[in-house]
Design a protein around this motif. Sequence first.
Motif, PDB file in Angstrom:
ATOM      1  N   GLN A  12       2.460  10.980  -0.429  1.00 28.71           N
ATOM      2  CA  GLN A  12       3.796  10.509  -0.832  1.00 28.71           C
ATOM      3  C   GLN A  12       3.399   8.813   0.861  1.00 28.71           C
ATOM      4  N   LEU A  16       5.330   3.061  -1.745  1.00 25.36           N
ATOM      5  CA  LEU A  16       5.096   2.566  -3.326  1.00 25.36           C
ATOM      6  C   LEU A  16       3.819   1.694  -3.452  1.00 25.36           C
ATOM      7  N   SER A  35       3.335   6.299 -15.891  1.00 22.90           N
ATOM      8  CA  SER A  35       3.517   6.718 -14.543  1.00 22.90           C
ATOM      9  C   SER A  35       4.852   7.764 -14.674  1.00 22.90           C
ATOM     10  N   PRO A  37       8.911   7.355 -13.055  1.00 23.58           N
ATOM     11  CA  PRO A  37       9.718   6.227 -11.908  1.00 23.58           C
ATOM     12  C   PRO A  37       9.264   6.314 -10.457  1.00 23.58           C
ATOM     13  N   HIS A  38       9.734   6.871  -9.777  1.00 21.07           N
ATOM     14  CA  HIS A  38       8.816   7.722  -8.511  1.00 21.07           C
ATOM     15  C   HIS A  38       7.586   7.116  -7.610  1.00 21.07           C
ATOM     16  N   ALA A  39       6.695   7.156  -8.508  1.00 30.27           N
ATOM     17  CA  ALA A  39       5.427   7.468  -8.233  1.00 30.27           C
ATOM     18  C   ALA A  39       4.675   6.229  -9.204  1.00 30.27           C
ATOM     19  N   ARG A  52       3.388   8.377  -4.641  1.00 29.54           N
ATOM     20  CA  ARG A  52       5.167   8.621  -4.975  1.00 29.54           C
ATOM     21  C   ARG A  52       5.893   8.657  -3.785  1.00 29.54           C
ATOM     22  N   GLU A  53       6.873   8.187  -3.708  1.00 26.21           N
ATOM     23  CA  GLU A  53       8.180   7.790  -3.076  1.00 26.21           C
ATOM     24  C   GLU A  53       7.672   9.407  -2.252  1.00 26.21           C
TER      25      GLU A  53
END
Length: 121
Positions: A12, A16, A35, A37-39, A52-53
Amino acid sequence: MAVTGLDFYSLQARDLEATAAFYEKHLGLRRAPVSPPHAVVFATEPIPFAVREPVPGTDLAAGQPGLGVALWLHADNAQELHDDLAAAGVRIVTAPIDGPFGRTFTFEDLNGYAVTVHDKR
């Protein structure tokens, strides 16, 4: 049923894009073609690695991220990578030593994770 082994791992990250850029620039990792959208997933083998976020409810500022977890990465030449990271001002946690896993050292990434690198296959 039984678990057969590690299949994916991620860290985490507070920022990012900055963290992904760190791993690209300093470790030479390449982004995977896809990937979420959050990573950012990297094309590492045999096990994919991502940043990742933070998961909702996670406060990375509350303590040392990953405390108690040992993350080891393989490099072709650990000493050369160490020298490059040190020259770039990356914090080296443990200086290079020769041991059962070849040349080994530990650095701290942008989020405070201690990452060990070795060069023996």
